[in-house]
Design an enzyme around this catalytic site. Structure first.
Site, PDB file in Angstrom:
ATOM      1  N   LYS A  13     -51.875   4.677  59.430  1.00 21.42           N
ATOM      2  CA  LYS A  13     -52.458   3.321  59.541  1.00 21.42           C
ATOM      3  C   LYS A  13     -53.252   3.161  60.823  1.00 21.42           C
ATOM      4  CE  LYS A  13     -49.007   0.411  59.466  1.00 21.42           C
ATOM      5  NZ  LYS A  13     -47.852   1.269  59.180  1.00 21.42           N
ATOM      6  N   ARG A  88     -44.928  -7.908  58.617  1.00 18.55           N
ATOM      7  CA  ARG A  88     -43.989  -6.882  58.186  1.00 18.55           C
ATOM      8  C   ARG A  88     -42.853  -7.472  57.358  1.00 18.55           C
ATOM      9  NH1 ARG A  88     -45.397  -2.810  62.090  1.00 18.55           N
ATOM     10  NH2 ARG A  88     -43.970  -1.181  62.433  1.00 18.55           N
ATOM     11  N   ARG A 127     -45.289  14.242  65.258  1.00 18.70           N
ATOM     12  CA  ARG A 127     -45.935  13.348  66.213  1.00 18.70           C
ATOM     13  C   ARG A 127     -45.015  13.086  67.407  1.00 18.70           C
ATOM     14  NH1 ARG A 127     -47.684   7.292  64.481  1.00 18.70           N
ATOM     15  NH2 ARG A 127     -45.555   6.738  65.051  1.00 18.70           N
ATOM     16  N   ARG A 133     -43.242   8.618  72.238  1.00 19.50           N
ATOM     17  CA  ARG A 133     -42.744   7.309  71.820  1.00 19.50           C
ATOM     18  C   ARG A 133     -41.235   7.352  71.648  1.00 19.50           C
ATOM     19  NH1 ARG A 133     -46.154   4.208  67.208  1.00 19.50           N
ATOM     20  NH2 ARG A 133     -44.047   3.522  66.710  1.00 19.50           N
ATOM     21  N   ARG A 144     -36.754   3.577  60.447  1.00 18.99           N
ATOM     22  CA  ARG A 144     -37.996   2.801  60.310  1.00 18.99           C
ATOM     23  C   ARG A 144     -38.528   2.877  58.887  1.00 18.99           C
ATOM     24  NH1 ARG A 144     -41.041   5.779  64.508  1.00 18.99           N
ATOM     25  NH2 ARG A 144     -42.868   4.675  63.770  1.00 18.99           N
TER      26      ARG A 144
END
Ligand code: AMP
Length: 186
Positions: A13, A88, A127, A133, A144
């Site tokens: 996204k 969301r 990632r 992160r 998530r």
């Protein structure tokens, strides 16, 4: 143009949002990025958000709605924006409707990038090795994904019923997916 990007964590996204914003000259509003900045700057919003983000949970709706209500009134977004990662939840979607109605903005499209969950988990684990992160660890990534399917996926029907939903296959290389998105937006 005013757009929403939907899709599970890891679908790309953010990457596609940046490319589409460049193409149409839109302001890119990523609530994940905004929240990470608030945390780095140790603001009140950042303090409220940190424990939720680190646990892979959603930050409470009232925090997001307050934040976006202020943001969407600013001058720089008046010529168009792309919302990446917001709304969301159904309460956030209803809240966004109110916010936009109050400032006479209408939504052009809610675009959903689709992909298989297992592929996404693997992408995110990769990632996480680079991003630094705090929420890109395998356990939090699974959490998530779960949150997405439980709390965010109902938005697909919400926008489908309003005739605003467009779905795009999110598997492929980056330019190819951008082309698919531009095609459905044109
Ligand atoms: P993202 O960068 O979009 O993956 O967002 C990272 C994290 O920020 C999410 O896992 C949530 O904890 C939080 N977050 C971002 N956007 C929202 C939102 N619209 N509602 C609630 N929490 C959010």
């Amino acid at each position: 143009m005013r757009l929403i990007f939907l899709g599970p964590p890891g679908v790309g996204k953010g990457t596609q949002a940046k490319r589409i914003c460049e193409h149409y000259n839109l302001i890119h509003l990523s609530t994940g990025e905004i929240l990470r900045n608030e945390i780095a700057e140790k603001t009140n919003i950042g303090r409220k958000a940190k424990s939720f983000i680190d646990a892979g949970e959603l930050v409470p709706d009232d925090v997001l709605l307050g934040m976006m209500n202020n943001r969407l009134k600013k001058d720089d977004v008046q010529s168009g924006y792309l919302l990446d990662g917001f709304p969301r939840t159904i309460p956030q979607a209803n809240g966004l409707d109110n916010i936009m109605n109050n400032i006479s903005h209408s939504l052009d499209c809610a675009l959903s990038l689709n992909a298989d969950e297992n592929e996404l988990v693997q992408r995110l684990i990769n990632r996480g090795k680079e991003s630094g992160r705090s929420d890109d660890t395998p356990e939090i990534i699974r959490q998530r994904q779960k949150v997405y399917w439980e709390q965010t996926a109902p938005l697909l029907d919400f926008y489908r019923e309003k005739n605003l939903l467009k779905e795009v296959n999110g598997i492929g290389d980056i330019p190819e997916i951008t082309e698919r998105i531009l095609k459905v937006l044109n």
